[in-house]
Design a protein around this motif. Sequence first.
Motif, PDB file in Angstrom:
ATOM      1  N   TRP A   1      -6.146 -51.425 -62.173  1.00  0.00           N
ATOM      2  CA  TRP A   1      -5.642 -50.547 -63.252  1.00  0.00           C
ATOM      3  C   TRP A   1      -4.122 -50.396 -63.148  1.00  0.00           C
ATOM      4  CZ3 TRP A   1      -8.556 -47.597 -66.918  1.00  0.00           C
ATOM      5  CH2 TRP A   1      -7.788 -46.703 -67.664  1.00  0.00           C
ATOM      6  N   LYS A   2      -3.633 -50.171 -61.941  1.00  0.00           N
ATOM      7  CA  LYS A   2      -2.193 -50.016 -61.729  1.00  0.00           C
ATOM      8  C   LYS A   2      -1.450 -51.292 -62.122  1.00  0.00           C
ATOM      9  CE  LYS A   2       1.168 -49.166 -58.033  1.00  0.00           C
ATOM     10  NZ  LYS A   2       1.342 -48.891 -56.582  1.00  0.00           N
ATOM     11  N   ALA A   3      -1.960 -52.454 -61.706  1.00  0.00           N
ATOM     12  CA  ALA A   3      -1.301 -53.721 -62.019  1.00  0.00           C
ATOM     13  C   ALA A   3      -1.251 -53.951 -63.526  1.00  0.00           C
ATOM     14  CB  ALA A   3      -2.018 -54.871 -61.315  1.00  0.00           C
ATOM     15  N   VAL A   4      -2.354 -53.708 -64.217  1.00  0.00           N
ATOM     16  CA  VAL A   4      -2.389 -53.931 -65.664  1.00  0.00           C
ATOM     17  C   VAL A   4      -1.461 -52.960 -66.392  1.00  0.00           C
ATOM     18  CG1 VAL A   4      -3.876 -53.828 -67.697  1.00  0.00           C
ATOM     19  CG2 VAL A   4      -4.685 -54.958 -65.625  1.00  0.00           C
ATOM     20  N   ASN A   5      -1.422 -51.703 -65.962  1.00  0.00           N
ATOM     21  CA  ASN A   5      -0.537 -50.728 -66.610  1.00  0.00           C
ATOM     22  C   ASN A   5       0.927 -51.129 -66.486  1.00  0.00           C
ATOM     23  OD1 ASN A   5      -2.391 -48.957 -67.709  1.00  0.00           O
ATOM     24  ND2 ASN A   5      -2.521 -47.691 -65.881  1.00  0.00           N
ATOM     25  N   PHE A   6       1.326 -51.627 -65.315  1.00  0.00           N
ATOM     26  CA  PHE A   6       2.725 -52.045 -65.157  1.00  0.00           C
ATOM     27  C   PHE A   6       3.006 -53.319 -65.949  1.00  0.00           C
ATOM     28  CE2 PHE A   6       2.733 -49.250 -61.378  1.00  0.00           C
ATOM     29  CZ  PHE A   6       3.900 -48.549 -61.655  1.00  0.00           C
ATOM     30  N   LEU A   7       2.012 -54.191 -66.076  1.00  0.00           N
ATOM     31  CA  LEU A   7       2.202 -55.355 -66.950  1.00  0.00           C
ATOM     32  C   LEU A   7       2.398 -54.914 -68.395  1.00  0.00           C
ATOM     33  CD1 LEU A   7      -0.447 -57.855 -65.521  1.00  0.00           C
ATOM     34  CD2 LEU A   7       2.032 -58.026 -65.347  1.00  0.00           C
ATOM     35  N   ARG A   8       1.696 -53.863 -68.785  1.00  0.00           N
ATOM     36  CA  ARG A   8       1.905 -53.327 -70.139  1.00  0.00           C
ATOM     37  C   ARG A   8       3.307 -52.749 -70.288  1.00  0.00           C
ATOM     38  NH1 ARG A   8      -3.872 -50.241 -69.897  1.00  0.00           N
ATOM     39  NH2 ARG A   8      -5.201 -51.890 -70.763  1.00  0.00           N
ATOM     40  N   LYS A   9       3.759 -52.011 -69.261  1.00  0.00           N
ATOM     41  CA  LYS A   9       5.092 -51.415 -69.340  1.00  0.00           C
ATOM     42  C   LYS A   9       6.185 -52.476 -69.349  1.00  0.00           C
ATOM     43  CE  LYS A   9       3.794 -47.088 -67.027  1.00  0.00           C
ATOM     44  NZ  LYS A   9       4.006 -46.239 -65.828  1.00  0.00           N
ATOM     45  N   MET A  10       5.970 -53.549 -68.616  1.00  0.00           N
ATOM     46  CA  MET A  10       6.960 -54.619 -68.594  1.00  0.00           C
ATOM     47  C   MET A  10       7.008 -55.390 -69.903  1.00  0.00           C
ATOM     48  SD  MET A  10       6.251 -56.120 -64.767  1.00  0.00           S
ATOM     49  CE  MET A  10       7.487 -57.406 -64.923  1.00  0.00           C
ATOM     50  N   ASP A  11       5.881 -55.354 -70.657  1.00  0.00           N
ATOM     51  CA  ASP A  11       5.789 -56.062 -71.924  1.00  0.00           C
ATOM     52  C   ASP A  11       6.171 -57.534 -71.742  1.00  0.00           C
ATOM     53  OD1 ASP A  11       5.232 -56.350 -74.610  1.00  0.00           O
ATOM     54  OD2 ASP A  11       7.279 -55.892 -75.237  1.00  0.00           O
ATOM     55  N   VAL A  12       5.583 -58.133 -70.705  1.00  0.00           N
ATOM     56  CA  VAL A  12       5.988 -59.495 -70.356  1.00  0.00           C
ATOM     57  C   VAL A  12       5.459 -60.528 -71.338  1.00  0.00           C
ATOM     58  CG1 VAL A  12       6.214 -59.043 -67.906  1.00  0.00           C
ATOM     59  CG2 VAL A  12       3.978 -59.605 -68.826  1.00  0.00           C
ATOM     60  N   PHE A  13       4.450 -60.166 -72.140  1.00  0.00           N
ATOM     61  CA  PHE A  13       3.897 -61.121 -73.094  1.00  0.00           C
ATOM     62  C   PHE A  13       4.232 -60.772 -74.533  1.00  0.00           C
ATOM     63  CE2 PHE A  13       0.870 -61.179 -69.465  1.00  0.00           C
ATOM     64  CZ  PHE A  13       1.133 -62.470 -69.041  1.00  0.00           C
ATOM     65  N   GLY A  14       5.033 -59.717 -74.710  1.00  0.00           N
ATOM     66  CA  GLY A  14       5.379 -59.331 -76.073  1.00  0.00           C
ATOM     67  C   GLY A  14       6.461 -60.218 -76.648  1.00  0.00           C
ATOM     68  N   PRO A  15       6.645 -60.182 -77.977  1.00  0.00           N
ATOM     69  CA  PRO A  15       7.662 -61.029 -78.614  1.00  0.00           C
ATOM     70  C   PRO A  15       9.080 -60.650 -78.232  1.00  0.00           C
ATOM     71  CG  PRO A  15       6.679 -59.496 -80.188  1.00  0.00           C
ATOM     72  CD  PRO A  15       5.871 -59.386 -78.940  1.00  0.00           C
ATOM     73  N   SER A  16       9.316 -59.386 -77.812  1.00  0.00           N
ATOM     74  CA  SER A  16      10.652 -58.967 -77.413  1.00  0.00           C
ATOM     75  C   SER A  16      10.944 -59.205 -75.948  1.00  0.00           C
ATOM     76  CB  SER A  16      10.832 -57.466 -77.720  1.00  0.00           C
ATOM     77  OG  SER A  16       9.882 -56.701 -76.971  1.00  0.00           O
ATOM     78  N   SER A  17       9.986 -59.727 -75.226  1.00  0.00           N
ATOM     79  CA  SER A  17      10.170 -59.927 -73.796  1.00  0.00           C
ATOM     80  C   SER A  17      10.984 -61.184 -73.533  1.00  0.00           C
ATOM     81  CB  SER A  17       8.807 -60.042 -73.095  1.00  0.00           C
ATOM     82  OG  SER A  17       8.990 -60.422 -71.746  1.00  0.00           O
ATOM     83  N   PRO A  18      11.887 -61.161 -72.549  1.00  0.00           N
ATOM     84  CA  PRO A  18      12.626 -62.379 -72.190  1.00  0.00           C
ATOM     85  C   PRO A  18      11.755 -63.416 -71.511  1.00  0.00           C
ATOM     86  CG  PRO A  18      13.114 -60.622 -70.631  1.00  0.00           C
ATOM     87  CD  PRO A  18      12.278 -60.017 -71.721  1.00  0.00           C
ATOM     88  N   PHE A  19      10.516 -63.027 -71.150  1.00  0.00           N
ATOM     89  CA  PHE A  19       9.642 -63.967 -70.459  1.00  0.00           C
ATOM     90  C   PHE A  19       8.734 -64.728 -71.415  1.00  0.00           C
ATOM     91  CE2 PHE A  19      10.262 -60.181 -67.787  1.00  0.00           C
ATOM     92  CZ  PHE A  19      11.062 -60.756 -66.823  1.00  0.00           C
ATOM     93  N   ALA A  20       8.746 -64.370 -72.692  1.00  0.00           N
ATOM     94  CA  ALA A  20       7.852 -65.010 -73.661  1.00  0.00           C
ATOM     95  C   ALA A  20       8.679 -65.569 -74.797  1.00  0.00           C
ATOM     96  CB  ALA A  20       6.830 -64.008 -74.198  1.00  0.00           C
ATOM     97  N   SER A  21       8.215 -66.666 -75.332  1.00  0.00           N
ATOM     98  CA  SER A  21       8.863 -67.290 -76.466  1.00  0.00           C
ATOM     99  C   SER A  21       8.150 -66.879 -77.739  1.00  0.00           C
ATOM    100  CB  SER A  21       8.838 -68.819 -76.331  1.00  0.00           C
ATOM    101  OG  SER A  21       7.514 -69.287 -76.231  1.00  0.00           O
ATOM    102  N   ALA A  22       8.879 -66.746 -78.820  1.00  0.00           N
ATOM    103  CA  ALA A  22       8.298 -66.334 -80.093  1.00  0.00           C
ATOM    104  C   ALA A  22       8.310 -67.518 -81.053  1.00  0.00           C
ATOM    105  CB  ALA A  22       9.081 -65.161 -80.681  1.00  0.00           C
ATOM    106  N   PRO A  23       7.279 -67.708 -81.859  1.00  0.00           N
ATOM    107  CA  PRO A  23       6.053 -66.908 -81.863  1.00  0.00           C
ATOM    108  C   PRO A  23       5.098 -67.318 -80.762  1.00  0.00           C
ATOM    109  CG  PRO A  23       5.894 -68.613 -83.519  1.00  0.00           C
ATOM    110  CD  PRO A  23       7.277 -68.722 -82.934  1.00  0.00           C
ATOM    111  N   LEU A  24       4.245 -66.409 -80.379  1.00  0.00           N
ATOM    112  CA  LEU A  24       3.280 -66.662 -79.303  1.00  0.00           C
ATOM    113  C   LEU A  24       2.019 -67.256 -79.902  1.00  0.00           C
ATOM    114  CD1 LEU A  24       3.701 -63.441 -77.183  1.00  0.00           C
ATOM    115  CD2 LEU A  24       4.593 -65.699 -76.681  1.00  0.00           C
ATOM    116  N   HIS A  25       1.790 -68.506 -79.658  1.00  0.00           N
ATOM    117  CA  HIS A  25       0.589 -69.179 -80.127  1.00  0.00           C
ATOM    118  C   HIS A  25      -0.294 -69.497 -78.949  1.00  0.00           C
ATOM    119  CE1 HIS A  25       1.987 -69.639 -84.272  1.00  0.00           C
ATOM    120  NE2 HIS A  25       3.163 -69.979 -83.771  1.00  0.00           N
ATOM    121  N   LEU A  26      -1.559 -69.603 -79.222  1.00  0.00           N
ATOM    122  CA  LEU A  26      -2.526 -69.884 -78.150  1.00  0.00           C
ATOM    123  C   LEU A  26      -2.284 -71.236 -77.521  1.00  0.00           C
ATOM    124  CD1 LEU A  26      -5.867 -68.504 -79.574  1.00  0.00           C
ATOM    125  CD2 LEU A  26      -4.438 -67.548 -77.810  1.00  0.00           C
ATOM    126  N   LYS A  27      -1.821 -72.205 -78.289  1.00  0.00           N
ATOM    127  CA  LYS A  27      -1.663 -73.544 -77.751  1.00  0.00           C
ATOM    128  C   LYS A  27      -0.667 -73.569 -76.601  1.00  0.00           C
ATOM    129  CE  LYS A  27      -2.839 -75.807 -82.115  1.00  0.00           C
ATOM    130  NZ  LYS A  27      -2.377 -76.716 -83.186  1.00  0.00           N
TER     131      LYS A  27
END
Length: 687
Positions: free
Chosen positions: A229-255
């Motif tokens: 639970w703690k790990a997932v909550n911090f992943l949510r706070k980091m927003d590492v998979f969101g479109p505004s995150s520097p760790f993810a490219s936009a747009p996010l496609h499944l492929k």
Amino acid sequence: MTELAPSTPVQSTSRLVDVSALTDVIASSSKVPLEQLVKPNSQRYLSDLTTYGLQDLLSEPTILQTQSHHLTSSLTSLTHTSYPTFLSLHQTTNALTTSLTSLSTSLDSLLTSSLPALEESAAGWKDRTESVLKERSKARVVLEQHEKIRDLLEIPILIDTCVRNGYFAEALSLVSHANALAANASSSKKTAPLILSSVLSEVHHSIMQMLLSLLSTLYEPNRKLPALWKAVNFLRKMDVFGPSSPFASAPLHLKSLVTSPETEKLLEPIGDVISSEEQIALAFLVGRESCLKSTLESSGGDISRMTTHGGLDDREKEDLARYLKKFIDLWREGVYDVITQYSSIFLEKSSTTTSHSPAKTYPVAADSPISTTTATREWTHLYTLITTYASRALTTYLIPALSPSLSLLSMSLLPSLLTQLTYCSTAFARVGLDFRGILSTLFSQAVTKIIINEMHTETEKFISRFKIPASVSASSHSRNINGTGKSKWDPLPAKWLITAATVTLPPVPITPATPAAPTFAQSPPHIPPQILASYPPLAEFTNAMLSILNGLRLLAPTSILPTLSRMLDDEVLAKCGQAIDVYVKAFCNDLDGEEDILRSRVNGNTSDEDSDESEKQRRVIMAFGQVYFGILVPFVRRALVEGVYGVKLDASFEHAGELLPTVVMDWQDYVLEQEEESEESGSGDES
């Protein structure tokens, strides 16, 4: 040389100015070098000698010798008393000479090279000192801002320390502070300082380490709900998979997220684009899947090794059952933990968000009757993920382990496994994964294979006892009697087909031999007829069949009754009946041939002893066949259909085999032929 005055006051009035002649005379007559005589002092002394009188000249050597001794003594005394001064004076003189020489060389170098270089350096002083002054100005500014710079440089170190010690909230606060500093620097319309860019780069590296640490938590076995639970909550706070995150490219496609066939299977039901929460859920499932796989690897390897081994003995079957029980327990614990943890972390939060958060709808067609909210759509996708994972965990691990293994076990081991799996399925039914329907199919197939294999084994064993001698041909009546009188049928039917107590009067069924004789219609289907005890091969075969059916009673799926019934009729009873039919016909034909040969050798008559022996063997073997077809066949069929399944075996039973009636009818025709031949032979003997 010291000048000496004459001892007398008489002075010569004449003085030679040029004493060169006197010098030459003295040099030629004495050992004094000429160089000493030509010195000025020597010349002056020689000139003074010319003024002396005779008496002075005669006393001059003595005076000179006395003064010489005096001077020698004085010099010797001076040398002994002042030699350190002389040595110091000598060293000082040498040092002074060397210093003066070095000074002269240095002055020359100064005049020729140093002074011109100094003059040139002085000329370019301003150009060279300008850059130095700028650097000193920068250093002065850095020194003035030392405290702020030190705090800025400590941010990456503090973040790294917080990450390594698990203080993720503090690390995220420091990241926010660093981002605020960068935003202030960019808002001032000035280029961001290089030191700030370097700090942001180190902060990015530290936060990546934090991301890897959180993701690795999802891959660690034995992690409980609080840590996940703690790990997932911090992943949510980091927003590492969101479109505004520097760790993810936009747009996010499944492929772009599919990295393995397992991930692709989990993503199939969702669609093309997924949200950050769905990606975190996917990462959670992939991590826990890896832990489940590592947990099951040991037991799964043992099961795979046993199943590829082929036939198993009783000890190995027990080991395989133990491995299966352990595998089922590990699978149940692992998958149940994943489902409950996933539901607590994602589904409960998503359901709360769905009921309390304002709805943001996706663009839909104008004629669409329903517009699905973002939260509802996300919850649906999250639920689809866990259902897909649960189905995949069932079909990837449990079913492949059970399918090849159950059929290798004995019937006594299957009920406990079925009970364990039933409890497991009941527990999973509370979370929506009830797989009892699959268990029915699996165990039905396994029971069918086990019963068929066991019946085939007993059938082959029974058939192997009815081997026809190689010298006997069932289609030929020309026979040869051994010279020793020993029969080719060794042992004879009366020796092994029937007990010694009943060999003289073999018991036979009263009614005609049919698959369902009326005589046994009212007898219990689980109690074998007593007549079978008179025939050891049939008794052994009956006991073997009853042992198999008793094992089937422990676990008897109703769906396999038609298959087992047809297999018992056509693959067991019919084949055994064919083997008995061939054996009986071959023996009787061979017996008839031997009687014909004996009659021809004894003028057409056989002895009573030979005739009685032949008749006894014929009677025994025919009685054996009649008991098999008339007693054993209907009893074994009723033992399966009525004794195990409780279904009435009558004319309405639809699952009888096709080959068995044909074999029975062939045997009945042969019995009738033998009876007719016997009657004709009896009437011929009376005539």
